[in-house]
Design a protein around this motif. Structure first.
Motif, PDB file in Angstrom:
ATOM      1  N   PHE A  62       0.833  -1.200   0.000  1.00 58.20           N
ATOM      2  CA  PHE A  62       0.000   0.000   0.000  1.00 58.20           C
ATOM      3  C   PHE A  62       0.869   1.253   0.000  1.00 58.20           C
ATOM      4  N   ASP A  63       0.462   2.230  -0.817  1.00 63.26           N
ATOM      5  CA  ASP A  63       1.159   3.512  -0.875  1.00 63.26           C
ATOM      6  C   ASP A  63       0.479   4.561  -0.005  1.00 63.26           C
ATOM      7  N   LEU A  64      -0.777   4.290   0.399  1.00 59.56           N
ATOM      8  CA  LEU A  64      -1.547   5.265   1.156  1.00 59.56           C
ATOM      9  C   LEU A  64      -2.723   4.575   1.848  1.00 59.56           C
ATOM     10  N   VAL A  65      -3.102   5.087   3.023  1.00 57.13           N
ATOM     11  CA  VAL A  65      -4.303   4.610   3.719  1.00 57.13           C
ATOM     12  C   VAL A  65      -5.196   5.808   3.993  1.00 57.13           C
ATOM     13  N   ILE A  66      -6.489   5.677   3.660  1.00 56.98           N
ATOM     14  CA  ILE A  66      -7.480   6.703   3.966  1.00 56.98           C
ATOM     15  C   ILE A  66      -8.482   6.071   4.926  1.00 56.98           C
ATOM     16  N   THR A  67      -8.673   6.677   6.098  1.00 58.34           N
ATOM     17  CA  THR A  67      -9.590   6.090   7.064  1.00 58.34           C
ATOM     18  C   THR A  67     -10.504   7.139   7.702  1.00 58.34           C
ATOM     19  N   ASP A  68     -11.742   6.733   7.959  1.00 63.32           N
ATOM     20  CA  ASP A  68     -12.676   7.560   8.695  1.00 63.32           C
ATOM     21  C   ASP A  68     -12.225   7.579  10.158  1.00 63.32           C
ATOM     22  N   THR A  69     -12.582   8.628  10.882  1.00 66.62           N
ATOM     23  CA  THR A  69     -12.182   8.735  12.286  1.00 66.62           C
ATOM     24  C   THR A  69     -13.073   7.901  13.203  1.00 66.62           C
ATOM     25  N   THR A  70     -14.387   8.103  13.108  1.00 71.27           N
ATOM     26  CA  THR A  70     -15.309   7.437  14.023  1.00 71.27           C
ATOM     27  C   THR A  70     -15.707   6.081  13.471  1.00 71.27           C
ATOM     28  N   MET A  71     -15.044   5.043  13.970  1.00 72.12           N
ATOM     29  CA  MET A  71     -15.271   3.674  13.523  1.00 72.12           C
ATOM     30  C   MET A  71     -15.595   2.797  14.733  1.00 72.12           C
ATOM     31  N   PRO A  72     -16.467   1.797  14.563  1.00 67.76           N
ATOM     32  CA  PRO A  72     -16.718   0.862  15.668  1.00 67.76           C
ATOM     33  C   PRO A  72     -15.490  -0.010  15.913  1.00 67.76           C
ATOM     34  N   ASP A  73     -15.339  -0.522  17.114  1.00 69.66           N
ATOM     35  CA  ASP A  73     -14.240  -1.416  17.504  1.00 69.66           C
ATOM     36  C   ASP A  73     -12.894  -0.708  17.647  1.00 69.66           C
ATOM     37  N   MET A  74     -12.514   0.093  16.639  1.00 71.36           N
ATOM     38  CA  MET A  74     -11.243   0.804  16.710  1.00 71.36           C
ATOM     39  C   MET A  74     -11.368   2.109  15.930  1.00 71.36           C
ATOM     40  N   THR A  75     -11.151   3.243  16.583  1.00 69.61           N
ATOM     41  CA  THR A  75     -11.276   4.534  15.910  1.00 69.61           C
ATOM     42  C   THR A  75     -10.183   4.711  14.863  1.00 69.61           C
ATOM     43  N   GLY A  76     -10.412   5.652  13.955  1.00 72.97           N
ATOM     44  CA  GLY A  76      -9.446   5.885  12.888  1.00 72.97           C
ATOM     45  C   GLY A  76      -8.081   6.320  13.369  1.00 72.97           C
ATOM     46  N   ASP A  77      -8.041   7.140  14.444  1.00 72.40           N
ATOM     47  CA  ASP A  77      -6.740   7.584  14.948  1.00 72.40           C
ATOM     48  C   ASP A  77      -5.985   6.441  15.617  1.00 72.40           C
TER      49      ASP A  77
END
Length: 200
Positions: free
Chosen positions: A116-131
């Protein structure tokens, strides 16, 4: 209309699908109205301005296209948004794998971190937050560029995101052109430090 209203419970996502649609419609000069009757149903009316002449716009591939088949992991707990992100970036020439689970994203990254060259993630996620996901990805591969997206979050600010090593922090709804420009900017910024890929 309040686009950030959600009936989801704490820790089960943000329900920002409507906010994204609201942002897209507003960016095109339109509006949304809603009529809702308890136990009977809800009607959304989407209004757009009339255009009499043919619009000749640039094709999507002309907006900060991929260079050399950059590969990315796209994470959002809203299935529709995950697929939409995959499709939009795919049309620009990127190779995208999307997932609605931060845990699944972490497991996949542990196995294929060099792919992977890049990861894009939402912040508010169930189980584990984006940060938290970002921190764990950086522990596995410190040089991985990460873009953190948020609609509303009390847990992380732009300053806090940058402190843990996130390359960009964007607020939902993300207009397509902004998403494309942010992705290209982050990838180009990291290109000089990017390790050569093994021949496959």
């Amino acid at each position: 209309m309040e686009p950030y209203f959600t009936t989801k419970k704490l820790g089960q996502g943000t329900g920002l699908g409507l906010a994204v649609i609201h942002g897209i419609v507003k960016s095109h000069g339109g509006a949304i109205t809603v009529d809702s009757v308890p136990k009977k149903g809800t009607t959304f009316t989407v209004l757009f301005p009339v255009i009499d002449e043919e619009v000749k716009g640039e094709g999507e591939t002309s907006q900060t296209p991929a260079k050399g088949g950059d590969r990315m992991l796209f994470v959002d707990d809203e299935r529709t948004l995950a697929k939409l992100g995959e499709e939009i970036l795919g049309r620009l020439g990127y190779e995208v794998i999307s997932t609605t689970s931060s845990m699944e994203a972490l497991a996949l990254f542990r196995i294929k971190s060099d792919q992977f060259d890049l990861v894009i993630t939402d912040t508010t996620m169930p189980d584990m937050t984006g940060d938290r996901l970002a921190r764990k990805l950086i522990e596995i591969r410190p040089d991985i560029p990460i873009i953190l997206c948020t609609g509303y979050s009390e847990g992380i600010s732009q300053k806090g995101a940058m402190a843990i090593g996130v390359r960009a922090f964007v607020v939902k709804p993300v207009v397509k052109s902004v998403r494309a420009e942010t992705v290209r900017s982050v990838l180009d910024r990291d290109a000089p430090n990017k390790a050569p890929q093994d021949a496959a």
